[in-house]
Design a protein around this motif. Structure first.
Motif, PDB file in Angstrom:
ATOM      1  N   UNK A   1       0.842  -1.196   0.000  1.00 36.85           N
ATOM      2  CA  UNK A   1       0.000   0.000   0.000  1.00 36.85           C
ATOM      3  C   UNK A   1       0.879   1.248   0.000  1.00 36.85           C
ATOM      4  N   UNK A   2       0.558   2.166  -0.884  1.00 36.50           N
ATOM      5  CA  UNK A   2       1.343   3.406  -1.000  1.00 36.50           C
ATOM      6  C   UNK A   2       0.728   4.433  -0.060  1.00 36.50           C
TER       7      UNK A   2
ATOM      8  N   UNK B   1      -0.347   7.468   0.124  1.00 39.05           N
ATOM      9  CA  UNK B   1      -0.736   8.610  -0.702  1.00 39.05           C
ATOM     10  C   UNK B   1      -0.940   9.857   0.159  1.00 39.05           C
TER      11      UNK B   1
ATOM     12  N   UNK C   1       2.938   9.210  -7.245  1.00 38.60           N
ATOM     13  CA  UNK C   1       2.799   7.777  -7.528  1.00 38.60           C
ATOM     14  C   UNK C   1       2.228   7.555  -8.933  1.00 38.60           C
TER      15      UNK C   1
ATOM     16  N   UNK D   1       0.938   4.384 -11.036  1.00 39.58           N
ATOM     17  CA  UNK D   1       0.596   2.966 -10.938  1.00 39.58           C
ATOM     18  C   UNK D   1       1.060   2.204 -12.183  1.00 39.58           C
TER      19      UNK D   1
ATOM     20  N   UNK E   1      -0.530   0.283 -13.932  1.00 40.72           N
ATOM     21  CA  UNK E   1      -1.597   0.329 -14.957  1.00 40.72           C
ATOM     22  C   UNK E   1      -1.441   1.580 -15.830  1.00 40.72           C
ATOM     23  N   UNK E   2      -1.093   2.674 -15.158  1.00 39.33           N
ATOM     24  CA  UNK E   2      -0.883   3.927 -15.901  1.00 39.33           C
ATOM     25  C   UNK E   2       0.380   3.817 -16.755  1.00 39.33           C
TER      26      UNK E   2
ATOM     27  N   UNK F   1      -1.129  11.039  -7.032  1.00 38.98           N
ATOM     28  CA  UNK F   1      -1.007   9.921  -7.964  1.00 38.98           C
ATOM     29  C   UNK F   1      -1.483  10.355  -9.358  1.00 38.98           C
ATOM     30  N   UNK F   2      -1.013   9.603 -10.347  1.00 39.43           N
ATOM     31  CA  UNK F   2      -1.342   9.951 -11.735  1.00 39.43           C
ATOM     32  C   UNK F   2      -2.585   9.181 -12.169  1.00 39.43           C
TER      33      UNK F   2
ATOM     34  N   UNK G   1      -5.377   8.503 -15.659  1.00 46.87           N
ATOM     35  CA  UNK G   1      -5.368   8.631 -17.136  1.00 46.87           C
ATOM     36  C   UNK G   1      -5.671  10.054 -17.610  1.00 46.87           C
ATOM     37  N   UNK G   2      -6.378  10.822 -16.776  1.00 42.34           N
ATOM     38  CA  UNK G   2      -6.677  12.214 -17.145  1.00 42.34           C
ATOM     39  C   UNK G   2      -5.382  12.997 -17.363  1.00 42.34           C
TER      40      UNK G   2
ATOM     41  N   UNK H   1      -3.774  11.909 -20.623  1.00 42.93           N
ATOM     42  CA  UNK H   1      -4.512  12.441 -21.769  1.00 42.93           C
ATOM     43  C   UNK H   1      -4.313  13.947 -21.919  1.00 42.93           C
TER      44      UNK H   1
ATOM     45  N   UNK I   1      -8.413   3.253 -21.656  1.00 40.54           N
ATOM     46  CA  UNK I   1      -7.814   3.701 -20.389  1.00 40.54           C
ATOM     47  C   UNK I   1      -7.889   2.524 -19.410  1.00 40.54           C
ATOM     48  N   UNK I   2      -6.934   2.431 -18.480  1.00 41.86           N
ATOM     49  CA  UNK I   2      -6.965   1.270 -17.568  1.00 41.86           C
ATOM     50  C   UNK I   2      -8.150   1.340 -16.593  1.00 41.86           C
TER      51      UNK I   2
END
Lengths: 329, 307
Positions: A2-3, A5, A226, A228, A230-231, A284-285, A287-288, A291, A328-329
């Motif tokens: 667990x990060x 955040x 962070x 991920x 997935x990103x 954290x990053x 998909x927005x 994009x 997008x993930x």
């Protein structure tokens, strides 16, 4: 795993305080152009050089100058001209007649913020010298190598409408710029405000409100944002789609792309997305972020084919199609 | 009364629209028994039409009272003869027998301008006395004017009208068919919609089992959000899996969805983004709430309460 955040978010909250101060100062001088100012900050926070392209009179140079005014730092503006020499930018070794020794005279590139104004007006040798310094972050003069200061950010401008007397940047060297911004015209209300502000007896100026230390500290936090896996995979998908579009259901782009984006695109997309998240005070990053910044990172990294040019299909259209296709993930 | 009116019209027509020549030689005038009328039916003729010259001889008595000699074609200027004919009639007027012999010539104009039918002589013999007499017509002018559209040039109208009528009929038939198909499709769609929501409810139950003690919270949240996105795309044509959360939410405002439902969707997708991308461990309560909300959205849609 667990990060934490919350810890990152707290750091962001603390280190991003100066963003608002800069924005307030810049908006005293520059009307609108929020997109450009935000991208300049992204460049500043992620050590990425920025190329601004737009027709004359869109406050490209003024925006860069104003941004530098808000930071208590060294700023140099180099007006690129056809007779400029690499030594005029980098520096040179001078013979001291009194002492009979050689001394190094550093050029204007030794500065935190360098504005390379109308970079495409100088021949390739000057462009190459600067672009190499941008990549290596060091300059060799004579026998000695000098590190460039931190932060070191080159903001270059170019005008896309003139061809005569210009030296277009080679594609391989444009890749050194993290972002290429396409600056558009202001809207009606903005233009009215620009007209009023700039014809007033006293034109507004920005004050220095941030120190280079603040920028360096913020840059560290940007690296901690962070991202991920997935990103990361989403970014890789986007970049790979520029090279093998067929594998991503974009077979129609195969004949339009001559060269896809380099690995530098993945690195820059990741860093720029982190900086974008930082500007949104997010630890954290998403998909927005990818994009939002994807077009500015990729538009100058995709080389379209002759067929695409003949059909007036730009690299921007190719990027748009890719971004609209990749899940997008 | 009707007869009188008809006669008056003919008389007026002849008077105003023709050049009437009544010529008689002295002998015949003296006898007042035979008279000659020579006139054209129209004093103006379009270049692409014909004009008719009528030479009418009439006298009291039977047809065989006079013998009219054959005469040459009239001499013409700017006109061409196209045809000719003759008729004989006998009528009784107030108990008196009247004979009428009529010669008609059809002329075609040559060029725009004035055309003329030169005067000519009609010879006849009074059979009772065997004496030959002559009658002379005047020179008759005819004005040749611009041609008018030929009826033949409008021949295309008929097939075009036929095509238009056929096309119109085809469209009407098509329209009726389309409406019928749309009605059938709507019926099928509503049936599909029911099936779709039930299908998604089933998928939700299969992909996330909240009673599972070792449930992977991150994956489950991701599954729930993907399922919701796919449903919104299929059901409301919202951007699909290639769109970001903001793009999906923005698109829903254009689709007239219930505000409460939009807020719930926003909550789910935003929570899912946090759980998917922040690296934070997923809170079980949040996951359960997301599951319940998605289930409720699907059920509302099934009942048609989502819009």
């Amino acid at each position: 795993m667990s990060i934490d955040i919350s810890a990152i978010s707290a750091k962001i909250e603390k280190e991003s305080e100066f963003i608002e101060k800069i924005t307030n100062q810049v908006s005293k001088v520059i009307v609108g152009q929020k997109y450009m100012i935000e991208r300049l900050l992204i460049g500043l926070l992620s050590d990425g050089h920025v190329l601004l392209e737009g027709v004359p009179g869109l406050a490209k140079t003024m925006a860069v100058k104003t941004l530098s005014d808000t930071i208590k730092t060294q700023f140099q503006r180099i007006q690129f001209t056809p007779d400029l020499l690499p030594a005029d930018v980098m520096g040179t070794v001078i013979y001291e007649q009194k002492t009979g020794t050689f001394s190094v005279k550093k050029g204007p590139v030794f500065s935190n913020l360098v504005l390379a104004d109308e970079i495409n007006r100088s021949p390739a040798k000057v462009q190459s010298a600067l672009l190499e310094a941008m990549q290596e972050r060091q300059v060799t003069i004579g026998d000695e190598t000098f590190k460039l200061p931190d932060p070191f950010l080159v903001l270059a401008t170019q005008n896309p409408i003139e061809q005569e007397g210009t030296y277009p940047l080679p594609e391989a060297q444009v890749d050194r710029f993290m972002l290429k911004l396409s600056i558009g015209y202001p809207n009606r209300e903005e233009e009215l405000e620009i007209m009023r502000r700039m014809t007033a007896l006293q034109t507004p100026t920005a004050e220095a409100v941030v120190s280079p230390k603040d920028i360096v500290a913020a840059k560290k936090v940007v690296h901690e944002v962070y991202i991920d896996p997935k990103i990361e995979n989403y970014i890789i998908d986007i970049v790979f789609a520029t090279r093998q579009p067929r594998e991503f259901g974009l077979a129609e782009l195969e004949e339009l792309i001559d060269f896809g984006a380099s690995p530098r695109a993945s690195i820059n997309l990741s860093m720029a997305a982190r900086a974008h998240a930082f500007l949104r005070r997010r630890g954290f990053v998403t998909p927005e972020d990818v994009r939002a910044i994807g077009m500015d990172v990729l538009r100058h990294r995709i080389i379209v084919t002759y067929e695409a040019e003949a059909e007036e299909i730009t690299s921007e259209e190719v990027v748009r199609k890719i971004l609209n296709k990749i899940e997008v993930p | 009364m009707k007869l009188i009116t008809w006669r008056s019209v003919i008389t007026l027509f002849i008077f105003f629209n023709t050049c009437t020549v009544i010529a008689q030689d002295a002998d015949s005038l003296a006898m007042s028994a035979i008279s000659l009328n020579a006139f054209v039916r129209q004093s103006e003729v379009p270049q692409n039409r014909t004009v008719e010259l009528v030479i009418r001889l009439h006298w009291s008595g039977d047809l065989d009272r006079y013998e009219v000699h054959a005469f040459d074609d009239p001499i013409l200027q700017n006109l061409q003869i196209q045809g000719s004919g003759s008729t004989n009639r006998v009528a009784s007027e107030n108990g008196v027998t009247k004979a009428i012999r009529e010669y008609t010539f059809t002329f075609k104009p040559e060029a725009i301008g004035m055309g003329y039918i030169e005067s000519f002589i009609v010879k006849y013999t009074d059979l009772s006395s065997g004496v030959e007499h002559r009658l002379t017509t005047n020179r008759i002018p005819v004005k040749v004017i611009d041609p008018i559209p030929d009826a033949a040039s409008k021949a295309w109208i008929v097939p075009v009208l036929i095509v238009l009528v056929a096309g119109g009929a085809f469209l009407v038939v098509q329209n009726v068919r389309k409406k019928k198909a749309a009605r059938q499709k709507n019926q099928v769609d509503s049936a599909d919609a029911v099936a779709m929501e039930e299908e998604y409810l089933q998928l939700l139950r299969e992909s996330v089992d909240l009673n599972e003690p070792t449930l992977n919270g991150g994956k489950s949240f991701s599954d729930i959000s993907r399922l919701l996105r796919r449903f919104l795309h299929e059901r409301f044509d919202a951007p699909g899996l290639e769109a970001t959360t903001t793009q999906v939410i923005d698109s829903l405002s254009d689709r007239k969805l219930n505000d409460r439902v939009v807020n719930e969707i926003k909550e789910i997708l935003t929570s899912a983004d946090i759980s998917k991308f922040s690296g934070k461990a997923v809170d079980r309560a949040n996951l359960e709430r997301a599951y319940t909300i998605v289930e409720s959205i699907l059920q509302k849609s099934l009942r048609g309460e989502i819009l």
